[in-house]
Design an enzyme around this catalytic site. Sequence first.
Site, PDB file in Angstrom:
ATOM      1  N   HIS A  97       1.976 -58.442 -12.985  1.00 44.10           N
ATOM      2  CA  HIS A  97       1.914 -58.989 -11.628  1.00 44.10           C
ATOM      3  C   HIS A  97       0.538 -59.473 -11.218  1.00 44.10           C
ATOM      4  CE1 HIS A  97       5.951 -57.707 -10.261  1.00 44.10           C
ATOM      5  NE2 HIS A  97       5.786 -56.767 -11.165  1.00 44.10           N
ATOM      6  N   LYS A 149      -0.457 -61.075   4.897  1.00 45.97           N
ATOM      7  CA  LYS A 149      -0.426 -60.509   3.548  1.00 45.97           C
ATOM      8  C   LYS A 149      -1.561 -59.501   3.468  1.00 45.97           C
ATOM      9  CE  LYS A 149      -0.872 -64.828   1.875  1.00 45.97           C
ATOM     10  NZ  LYS A 149       0.074 -65.118   0.829  1.00 45.97           N
ATOM     11  N   ARG A 150      -1.664 -58.749   2.366  1.00 42.75           N
ATOM     12  CA  ARG A 150      -2.804 -57.850   2.225  1.00 42.75           C
ATOM     13  C   ARG A 150      -4.094 -58.652   2.354  1.00 42.75           C
ATOM     14  NH1 ARG A 150      -1.833 -52.263   0.833  1.00 42.75           N
ATOM     15  NH2 ARG A 150      -4.095 -52.249   0.578  1.00 42.75           N
ATOM     16  N   LYS A 180      -7.333 -63.977  -1.500  1.00 41.73           N
ATOM     17  CA  LYS A 180      -6.291 -64.559  -0.647  1.00 41.73           C
ATOM     18  C   LYS A 180      -6.907 -65.434   0.448  1.00 41.73           C
ATOM     19  CE  LYS A 180      -3.102 -60.673  -1.526  1.00 41.73           C
ATOM     20  NZ  LYS A 180      -1.869 -61.215  -2.105  1.00 41.73           N
ATOM     21  N   THR A 239       5.296 -63.915  -2.448  1.00 40.13           N
ATOM     22  CA  THR A 239       6.709 -63.929  -2.058  1.00 40.13           C
ATOM     23  C   THR A 239       6.813 -64.221  -0.564  1.00 40.13           C
ATOM     24  OG1 THR A 239       6.506 -61.521  -1.970  1.00 40.13           O
ATOM     25  CG2 THR A 239       7.683 -62.448  -3.842  1.00 40.13           C
ATOM     26  N   LYS A 287       9.469 -66.488   1.859  1.00 39.10           N
ATOM     27  CA  LYS A 287      10.111 -66.040   3.107  1.00 39.10           C
ATOM     28  C   LYS A 287       9.837 -67.023   4.237  1.00 39.10           C
ATOM     29  CE  LYS A 287       9.339 -61.433   1.391  1.00 39.10           C
ATOM     30  NZ  LYS A 287       8.330 -60.365   1.327  1.00 39.10           N
TER      31      LYS A 287
HETATM   32  C1  8GP Z   1       1.537 -58.924  -6.482  1.00 37.36           C
HETATM   33  C2  8GP Z   1       0.916 -60.289  -6.673  1.00 37.36           C
HETATM   34  O1  8GP Z   1      -0.377 -60.322  -6.122  1.00 37.36           O
HETATM   35  C3  8GP Z   1       1.777 -61.313  -5.955  1.00 37.36           C
HETATM   36  O2  8GP Z   1       1.274 -62.583  -6.181  1.00 37.36           O
HETATM   37  C4  8GP Z   1       3.200 -61.215  -6.463  1.00 37.36           C
HETATM   38  O3  8GP Z   1       4.039 -62.057  -5.710  1.00 37.36           O
HETATM   39  C5  8GP Z   1       3.709 -59.791  -6.335  1.00 37.36           C
HETATM   40  O4  8GP Z   1       2.849 -58.906  -7.016  1.00 37.36           O
HETATM   41  C6  8GP Z   1       5.104 -59.615  -6.898  1.00 37.36           C
HETATM   42  O5  8GP Z   1       5.160 -60.103  -8.189  1.00 37.36           O
HETATM   43  N1  8GP Z   1       0.760 -57.906  -7.148  1.00 37.36           N
HETATM   44  C7  8GP Z   1       0.666 -56.684  -6.617  1.00 37.36           C
HETATM   45  O6  8GP Z   1       1.208 -56.388  -5.561  1.00 37.36           O
HETATM   46  C8  8GP Z   1      -0.081 -55.703  -7.382  1.00 37.36           C
HETATM   47  O7  8GP Z   1      -0.582 -55.982  -8.434  1.00 37.36           O
HETATM   48  N2  8GP Z   1      -0.123 -54.501  -6.822  1.00 37.36           N
HETATM   49  C9  8GP Z   1      -0.653 -53.401  -7.506  1.00 37.36           C
HETATM   50  C10 8GP Z   1      -1.579 -52.522  -6.975  1.00 37.36           C
HETATM   51  C11 8GP Z   1      -0.209 -52.141  -6.892  1.00 37.36           C
END
Ligand code: 8GP
Length: 839
Positions: A374, A565-566, A571, A673, A677
């Site tokens: 991810h 978003k976070r 970002k 994602t 949305k």
């Molecule tokens: C996220 C990605 O940043 C995002 O682009 C993607 O849409 C999402 O995963 C689902 O695939 N990554 C994370 O949330 C991540 O790596 N989180 C880890 C620390 C828990």
Amino acid sequence: MTSLIPPGCPTVLTEDDRTGTSIETLRRAFMDNLFFIQGRFPEVATKNDYYLALAYTVRDRLLLRWLNSAKTYRDQESRTVCYLSAEFLLGPHLGNNLINLGLYEAVEEAMRQTGLNLKELLDQEEEPGLGNGGLGRLAACYMDSLATLEIPAIGYGIRYEYGIFDQEIRDGWQVEITDKWLRYGNPWEIPRPELILQVKFGGHTYSYTDDQGRYRVVWEPHQVIQGVAYDTPILGYKVNTANLLRLWRAEAVESFDFQAFNTGDYYGAVNQKIASENITKVLYPNDEQLQGKELRLMQQYFFCSCALQDMIRLYKQSGNKDLSRFHEKFTVQLNDTHPAISVAELMRLLVDEHLMPWEQAWDITRQTFAYTNHTLLPEALEKWPLDLFGSLLPRHLQIIYEINQRFLDQVRLQYPGDNDRLRRLSIIDESGCRYVRMAHLAAVGSHAINGVAALHSELLKQTVLKDFYELTPQKFSNKTNGVTPRRWMVLSNPGLTRLITERIGEDWVKHLDQLRRLEPLAEDRDFAAQWRSVKHENKERLAAYIRDRVGVTVDPHSLFSILVKRIHEYKRQHLCVLNIITLYQMLKDNPQLDMVPQTFIFGGKAAPGYYMAKLIIKLINSVADVINHDPAVRDRLKVVFLPDYNVTLGQRVYPAADLSQQISTAGYEASGTGNMKFALNGALTIGTLDGANVEIREEVGAENFFLFGNTVEQLQELWRNGYRPWEFANSNPMLKRVLDLIGSGYFSHGDTALFRPIVEHLWQNDRYCLLADYQSYVDCHQQVLQVYQDQAQWTKMSILNVARMGKFSSDRAIREYCQDIWHVEPVKIVLPATSYMTP
Ligand code: 8GP
């Protein structure tokens, strides 16, 4: 088995209180639960009593489907997907379950007749925030789609007592408040105190040869902890399938501390108990930033061991003796590397505990697992210092050494003499302090590896997993993320749902491609007017929320431009701030300027230890404070930071957006994602060619997407030639002015030091290339404003965006996983015609 129904009772229960769905039955069942579960007369019941009574009423209807799903899977020995994830960011259950049961309207009416308002009861639910952001929310969308597509599936994870912290904003700064989501109980879970598994930690190993001449290893742990299962049914949309989400809570082993107890060390014994239970106390609040903490590795191993032991238990339950067909019964998806330790754990269970030869165990293991990556961010790639790893999981370290040695032997055959390649591929990082690289363990131990958007999957092959790609290209594929239209449209945007369904029927909820049928309506003036009025009502609702929650009045006629978003530097929330200050300067320079009124809305949490992210929140709030109070702006510009962004708040925000801000540095956002949305709810996107933005733009058409910024290749070129951000600032008067204004203390009551870290970083280093993308972003935003003035054109683009979002349903994503990776088929669940109690 005999029926549980006493003789003489009717066995055809078409409308009993626990499963019936008429308004009258729902009302009666609800009052019954208020009395017998909450122990309240209506006169003294609190809103929470009412919420719980309703939740139990709905849960009964889930249980009917859930128990029958489990029974069917057992009887048919169905091949099952196990989704292993350290995070499941589910969001509130009640509304979603009502939608999926098809009971929303009936319950709304039943509540109305009881003198209650369903919306108010829905607001009572405290959401289970068992995730940080994208990765956890994706797991939740996938659970919804698996059930909707009638795929047998189990989600395995951790039942954190404290989920992601609640965010408050004080004096513009983020303050973290502990999330006591279990405070009032959780009606959606069923504890299984009798389903307990033991998990070992620490200690040492020894080996011997058994009487049959086999080499055996025994692990003598320092500590044993038990995992208790908590089950939550996950219902599909208008199907009878309800799958299992099984989360584990850590508990002290009852007898373990007896010795300490007997020697009089009562506090020592109690401490031991507390330490055991700490494992599932709290979710690590870090998003895409590694924290190499021992407790986190313990969490990971704890839930993976419970999950695998549970699978073996289920496998044996259906009569299988040896484990040689384990991979035929189960296919296991690793949601990033957090569950990667499963590879070594399954090997340990098969080889040490079930006496399987190594080669056979390794075959089964590799056929069982698949791995989703991810993120490409180097600081997010998990690695554990060898000594920490070895002291906690001594047997697993041995197993990993063995896996690694055999793996590298094969590589040697393929690339003789290429020691550099061996070093790069090794599961053990030998440079400096030695580490176990979890992505390498996952890659070696899986038969399939995927990224989460086309661009990300390509970059994965070119960067972090390049050597693995060269070695086994056939393992790699892309599975672009998706979101569930049930939560992210039907539940959160009833107005748009109604409008669409009136025109094209309701099939689109399960087959999102059907939205294409809206395309001809993009030119229909009557439809466009209705479309606009739905958006306006959604904006009015959000405006009312903002007034209540933040105390800022915003105009629903203004352009709502939203970035939620976070908070992370990649970002680039602060790039949006640079644009806002630019607009502000334009208004200051020319007070009569005819500018489209705009409201910028931000939301998101920063990791508590991530100083720059917290400073960005402070910057947004400081800029908001100045702009919102400057009379010269005359309400043409408003800036709002919504505290405590979570799933519940997302459900309010997405439907109300005109413009979706997806402005990450190209190459950094794996997929995103939220971008899906927003577009699904009719917002237009201003974005870079990053993550799934690329595919969204492809689908909706370049003419319906506001593109800006450097591409991945252009940025690579920029860095190759030596990126000098100060040159961008010095040659762009407005950019320089904006940076100087922040640095001058204009937004910080004259304090020139406060935002210096941000400004200096941008001038000198600018790792995420804000300055290189600034002008393109500002220009693109001006284009947005121009189009927005032509409301007919804007609406047409909005309708076309929605019509072309079919690809981004999580149903499509799950179908791809099923076909290409899991090789699993749907199983129809039929409810018994007679009685729910007759097995
Ligand atoms: C996220 C990605 O940043 C995002 O682009 C993607 O849409 C999402 O995963 C689902 O695939 N990554 C994370 O949330 C991540 O790596 N989180 C880890 C620390 C828990």
